[in-house]
Design a protein around this motif. Structure first.
Motif, mmCIF file in Angstrom:
data_model
loop_
_atom_site.group_PDB
_atom_site.id
_atom_site.type_symbol
_atom_site.label_atom_id
_atom_site.label_comp_id
_atom_site.label_asym_id
_atom_site.label_seq_id
_atom_site.Cartn_x
_atom_site.Cartn_y
_atom_site.Cartn_z
ATOM 1 N N ALA A 147 9.949 61.955 -22.593
ATOM 2 C CA ALA A 147 9.618 62.604 -23.860
ATOM 3 C C ALA A 147 8.796 61.684 -24.752
ATOM 4 O O ALA A 147 7.872 62.128 -25.441
ATOM 5 C CB ALA A 147 10.899 63.018 -24.582
ATOM 6 N N GLY A 148 9.096 60.382 -24.730
ATOM 7 C CA GLY A 148 8.331 59.439 -25.537
ATOM 8 C C GLY A 148 6.880 59.404 -25.143
ATOM 9 O O GLY A 148 5.976 59.414 -25.996
ATOM 10 N N GLY A 149 6.610 59.392 -23.817
ATOM 11 C CA GLY A 149 5.232 59.382 -23.355
ATOM 12 C C GLY A 149 4.492 60.651 -23.712
ATOM 13 O O GLY A 149 3.322 60.614 -24.129
ATOM 14 N N ALA A 150 5.172 61.783 -23.547
ATOM 15 C CA ALA A 150 4.518 63.061 -23.830
ATOM 16 C C ALA A 150 4.369 63.299 -25.333
ATOM 17 O O ALA A 150 3.315 63.746 -25.802
ATOM 18 C CB ALA A 150 5.321 64.201 -23.195
ATOM 19 N N LEU A 151 5.422 62.996 -26.094
ATOM 20 C CA LEU A 151 5.358 63.225 -27.534
ATOM 21 C C LEU A 151 4.448 62.226 -28.239
ATOM 22 O O LEU A 151 4.047 62.458 -29.389
ATOM 23 C CB LEU A 151 6.767 63.159 -28.132
ATOM 24 C CG LEU A 151 7.691 64.319 -27.759
ATOM 25 C CD1 LEU A 151 9.089 64.084 -28.320
ATOM 26 C CD2 LEU A 151 7.137 65.641 -28.259
ATOM 27 N N GLY A 152 4.127 61.122 -27.558
ATOM 28 C CA GLY A 152 3.195 60.168 -28.150
ATOM 29 C C GLY A 152 1.850 60.806 -28.439
ATOM 30 O O GLY A 152 1.212 60.494 -29.464
ATOM 31 N N VAL A 153 1.410 61.694 -27.552
ATOM 32 C CA VAL A 153 0.141 62.389 -27.773
ATOM 33 C C VAL A 153 0.241 63.276 -29.008
ATOM 34 O O VAL A 153 -0.666 63.308 -29.848
ATOM 35 C CB VAL A 153 -0.243 63.221 -26.532
ATOM 36 C CG1 VAL A 153 -1.593 63.903 -26.738
ATOM 37 C CG2 VAL A 153 -0.280 62.341 -25.289
ATOM 38 N N LEU A 154 1.352 64.006 -29.127
ATOM 39 C CA LEU A 154 1.567 64.866 -30.288
ATOM 40 C C LEU A 154 1.654 64.045 -31.571
ATOM 41 O O LEU A 154 0.987 64.343 -32.564
ATOM 42 C CB LEU A 154 2.848 65.682 -30.098
ATOM 43 C CG LEU A 154 3.338 66.486 -31.306
ATOM 44 C CD1 LEU A 154 2.305 67.521 -31.719
ATOM 45 C CD2 LEU A 154 4.677 67.148 -30.998
ATOM 46 N N ALA A 155 2.481 62.985 -31.540
ATOM 47 C CA ALA A 155 2.651 62.157 -32.733
ATOM 48 C C ALA A 155 1.339 61.500 -33.134
ATOM 49 O O ALA A 155 0.997 61.433 -34.322
ATOM 50 C CB ALA A 155 3.718 61.089 -32.480
ATOM 51 N N GLY A 156 0.575 61.018 -32.136
ATOM 52 C CA GLY A 156 -0.700 60.384 -32.444
ATOM 53 C C GLY A 156 -1.662 61.334 -33.130
ATOM 54 O O GLY A 156 -2.332 60.963 -34.107
ATOM 55 N N GLY A 157 -1.716 62.566 -32.647
ATOM 56 C CA GLY A 157 -2.610 63.543 -33.259
ATOM 57 C C GLY A 157 -2.200 63.911 -34.663
ATOM 58 O O GLY A 157 -3.027 63.925 -35.587
ATOM 59 N N LEU A 158 -0.924 64.217 -34.866
ATOM 60 C CA LEU A 158 -0.453 64.640 -36.180
ATOM 61 C C LEU A 158 -0.537 63.507 -37.205
ATOM 62 O O LEU A 158 -0.981 63.711 -38.336
ATOM 63 C CB LEU A 158 0.992 65.144 -36.074
ATOM 64 C CG LEU A 158 1.199 66.425 -35.251
ATOM 65 C CD1 LEU A 158 2.678 66.762 -35.156
ATOM 66 C CD2 LEU A 158 0.425 67.586 -35.865
ATOM 67 N N LEU A 159 -0.096 62.297 -36.802
ATOM 68 C CA LEU A 159 -0.121 61.179 -37.739
ATOM 69 C C LEU A 159 -1.551 60.813 -38.126
ATOM 70 O O LEU A 159 -1.845 60.545 -39.293
ATOM 71 C CB LEU A 159 0.593 59.968 -37.131
ATOM 72 C CG LEU A 159 2.117 60.077 -37.011
ATOM 73 C CD1 LEU A 159 2.672 58.906 -36.218
ATOM 74 C CD2 LEU A 159 2.772 60.135 -38.386
ATOM 75 N N GLY A 299 -8.879 69.953 -31.594
ATOM 76 C CA GLY A 299 -8.801 68.746 -32.384
ATOM 77 C C GLY A 299 -7.622 67.888 -31.966
ATOM 78 O O GLY A 299 -6.843 68.250 -31.078
ATOM 79 N N ALA A 300 -7.466 66.733 -32.635
ATOM 80 C CA ALA A 300 -6.405 65.795 -32.259
ATOM 81 C C ALA A 300 -5.018 66.412 -32.423
ATOM 82 O O ALA A 300 -4.175 66.328 -31.531
ATOM 83 C CB ALA A 300 -6.523 64.535 -33.121
#
Length: 482
Positions: A147-159, A299-300
């Motif tokens: 989950a950390g690896g996958a959610l990193g993409v989500l967190a990176g885009g939103l942040l 977009g990101a």
């Protein structure tokens, strides 16, 4: 060997899970933010990839040393030390004012993770005895890692889009603080032996240098290419150092990595398998992310959100794998999982320039992620099956090193293949064709992983060290020649 005082298994699991989540998060959270980082700090185009590469280089290069240090100096001590270094470097990265500030901070994060990650896994394998309880604990750890690896993409885009790129570094601070707060609350203390073995300095230098040069040579192919003399010189130097490491370890009285550990079919097979699985999974993240941004025009933040189904599938697959492995053996989940992931990646390879998220991404994401989840939990259990407590850190460092090497080498190799296929074309059709080729090869890599699971891994469970009449130092592993 180290003797543990009483700890709280639930607290150990929580601390290890939080730590592994943040380490996995930092492998992918930076990718989506690279354009914003380049603009803010003035990175040169050829220097920008080092924001990603230097973390992988430091993390992968020092994992074997970190794992052995856990066995010699204490798992709790190395876990807390590594987390502290990681947190301080995250703060430094968030406050970076120049390119070299951020690159140095990312290198420090990798060093901290190389100390704490094997310690976290070793704490789990020494706290939970082999059997269903350990399988469930490793299932939680694997699900959080995925989950950390996958959610990193989500967190990176939103942040990046809504808070600023610096928060991809600063977000680590509350997570690290949480993990550190759990250490005194229930992570067991360890009593040092009267006579402690010395750290194998020669083995540490050869292993760290060899693995570091291997990762360095591979990640630089993005700029230099595989045919570059610099690439081949770097890889040749890595091969020499790693060969020297094998010779040195065969003669050392207290080796960094006891070569006999690799005679276990569980340990050797699982490390080959995790290398292949990481190569396929990292490649899927990379190509699908590029496809959504450069072909579908997302977009990101939208790209990060689109990875949510992938994250959910990974967790679902890991939960299923935990139940299967607890009832049978890791092999029972690894084979179907690898084949399912291969099928999902082959489906991904049908992407088209006129595609959409619903037609080209959602279905393959779910199939691939469930298959990958079926692999992640049992491969961790397999890599530590039958390992004596005194070598738990070494085995954990070895598995994490295999994962990092697989991801780095697989991604670099397949990215190069895709780039050569695409050439200088930038139209959606050419880009889709290049990504599809990379995903097709990634599918073949997962098929190879299934073959390794069938051929190498034993059909029966290993007998745990505790159930043997021999001392821990003389423990034989199932599938190990005596």
């Amino acid at each position: 060997m180290y003797r543990n005082s009483r700890g709280r298994p639930g607290t150990v699991l929580a601390a290890a899970a939080v730590a592994q989540f943040v380490f996995a998060l930092d492998m992918s959270v930076v990718n989506v933010a690279l354009p914003a980082i380049r603009t803010a700090l003035g990175f040169a185009p050829l220097d920008l990839p080092w924001v990603v590469h230097v973390y992988a280089l430091a993390f992968g290069g020092f994992l074997l040393l970190g794992g052995r240090a856990c066995d010699l100096y204490g798992r709790r001590r190395m876990f807390a030390l590594g987390l502290t270094v990681f947190g301080l470097c995250s703060l430094a990265g968030g406050l970076a004012q120049t390119p070299w500030h951020l690159i140095a901070a990312r290198a420090g994060q990798g060093l901290g993770a190389a100390a704490a990650a094997p310690a976290a896994l070793a704490l789990l394998t020494t706290t939970f005895a082999e059997g269903p309880r350990r399988v469930r604990a490793l299932g939680v750890w694997s699900a959080v890692n995925a989950a950390g690896g996958a959610l990193g993409v989500l967190a990176g885009g939103l942040l990046t889009e809504y808070a600023g790129w610096r928060w991809i570094m600063l977000i680590n601070l509350p997570l690290v603080a949480t993990a550190l707060a759990l250490v005194p609350a229930g992570v067991p203390a360890e009593v040092s032996p009267a006579r402690r073995e010395r750290l194998d300095a020669l083995g540490a230098v050869l292993a760290t240098g060899g693995v570091g040069l291997l990762v360095l040579g591979v990640v630089r192919t993005e700029a230099l290419g595989w045919g570059s003399p610099v690439t081949w010189t770097t890889l040749a130097a890595a091969a020499v150092l790693l060969a020297g490491f094998v010779v040195a370890e065969s003669r050392a009285t207290a080796p960094l990595l006891r070569l006999g550990l690799l005679r276990s079919r569980w340990v050797a097979g699982a490390n080959v398998l995790v290398f292949l699985a990481a190569a396929g999974q990292f490649t899927a993240f990379y190509f699908v992310s590029l496809y959504m941004q450069q072909v579908l025009g997302l977009g990101a933040a939208a790209t990060g959100t689109a990875f949510l189904p992938f994250s959910l599938g990974l967790v679902a697959g890991t939960v299923a794998a935990t139940r299967v492995t607890a009832a049978r053996t890791p092999r029972a989940s690894l084979v179907p999982g690898a084949l399912l992931a291969a099928a999902g990646l082959a489906w991904f390879a049908l992407i088209s320039p006129e595609g959409s998220f619903l037609t080209d991404v959602l279905g393959p994401s779910l199939v691939t992620s469930v298959g990958a989840g079926l692999v992640l939990a049992p491969v961790t259990a397999a890599a530590t099956t039958g390992v004596a407590p005194r070598e738990a850190g070494t085995a954990s460092g070895l598995m994490n090193s295999s994962r990092q090497l697989g991801g780095s080498i697989g991604l670099a190799a397949l990215a190069t293949v895709a780039a050569h296929h695409t050439g200088t074309a930038t139209d959606p059709a050419a880009l889709s064709a290049g990504y599809a080729l990379g995903l097709t090869i990634a599918a073949a890599v997962f098929v190879l992983a299934a073959v390794v699971a069938i051929v190498v891994l034993p059909r029966r469970r290993a007998v745990t060290p505790a159930s043997r009449s021999t001392a821990p130092e003389e423990t034989q592993l199932e599938g190990t020649p005596s």
